[in-house]
Design an enzyme around this catalytic site. Structure first.
Site, PDB file in Angstrom:
ATOM      1  N   VAL A  33       0.851  -1.196   0.000  1.00  0.00           N
ATOM      2  CA  VAL A  33       0.000   0.000   0.000  1.00  0.00           C
ATOM      3  C   VAL A  33       0.884   1.242   0.000  1.00  0.00           C
ATOM      4  O   VAL A  33       1.810   1.364   0.812  1.00  0.00           O
ATOM      5  CB  VAL A  33      -0.938   0.000   1.223  1.00  0.00           C
ATOM      6  N   LYS A  34       0.563   2.152  -0.917  1.00  0.00           N
ATOM      7  CA  LYS A  34       1.352   3.379  -1.017  1.00  0.00           C
ATOM      8  C   LYS A  34       0.596   4.518  -0.331  1.00  0.00           C
ATOM      9  O   LYS A  34      -0.585   4.737  -0.609  1.00  0.00           O
ATOM     10  CB  LYS A  34       1.505   3.711  -2.500  1.00  0.00           C
TER      11      LYS A  34
END
Ligand code: E4P
Length: 224
Positions: A82-83
């Protein structure tokens, strides 16, 4: 050094993955917009193509919504990282997701101080944007150098992922500095193969080879 591809174009990813040199993929909201596709669909598809981390970015900016988005993205596939953006709430989400075993890529990093905070928040990756710093007359690679140096004194789990790469020189300089990963646009990966002396040398070899009249592959029964 690992190579990630910086695109959400599935056809490009499929093509480059076939080289066996692709260790992961990074996307961002702009790349998803460019693909014209649904984020959940495209991320799932990329995860099936590349057996490595696939960064998918949240789109909200407040803690609660970013956390919910991050969990939704992480649930898509075990390869999803997840960014989150390097903001106060972004790093709170980073800590929460990292503590629960999800890999987090902290993006939009422009200073060593930000990189230090991301490492303390448990980020799996920190993404310094070298090209965007170069664009404003700063030195993107100096930032990479500083982060690598700071991290070298500690046992952080955070890997330095050089982003906003504009050409092969950025990749080489990142490798020289000991960065863990470079995320590279497809056109830059292709440019890394190219050298005029390779083309010239190959043309000469092929011409000399043709003159010998030889073949390497023989049909069964033909003497070696
Ligand atoms: C990284 O994860 C980003 O997607 C990317 O490298 C941004 O690059 P840009 O500055 O070329 O948009």
């Amino acid at each position: 050094m690992e190579f990630f591809i910086d695109t959400a174009d599935v056809a490009e990813i499929r093509d480059l993955a076939a080289t066996g040199l692709v260790d992961g993929v990074t996307t961002n909201p702009s790349l998803i917009a460019k693909s014209g596709r649904d984020i959940l669909e495209v991320v799932r598809e990329i995860c099936e193509l590349v057996d490595g981390p696939v960064s998918a970015e949240v789109a909200a900016t407040d803690f609660e919504t970013m956390l919910a988005e991050g969990r939704t993205l992480a649930a898509l596939h075990r390869n999803v990282a997840v960014k989150v953006p390097l903001t106060v709430d972004g790093l709170k989400v980073c800590k929460a997701l990292s503590d629960s075993g999800t890999r987090v890529n902290v993006t939009l990093c422009f200073s060593p101080a930000q990189a230090l905070l991301a490492a303390k928040a448990g980020a799996a990756y920190i993404s310094p944007f070298v090209g965007r710093l170069d664009d404003i007359g700063s030195d993107g690679m100096e930032l990479v150098h500083d982060i690598v140096q700071v991290y070298s004194h500690y046992d952080f789990p955070t890997r330095v992922l050089v982003a906003s790469v504009r050409g092969p020189a950025h990749v080489i300089e990142a490798a020289r500095l000991g960065a863990d990963v470079a995320t590279v646009p497809p056109a830059v990966i292709r440019a890394m193969y190219a050298h005029p002396l390779t083309d010239k040398g190959l043309a000469a070899f092929l011409e000399d080879w043709r003159a010998t009249g030889q073949t390497i592959l023989r049909t069964k029964g033909e003497a070696a």
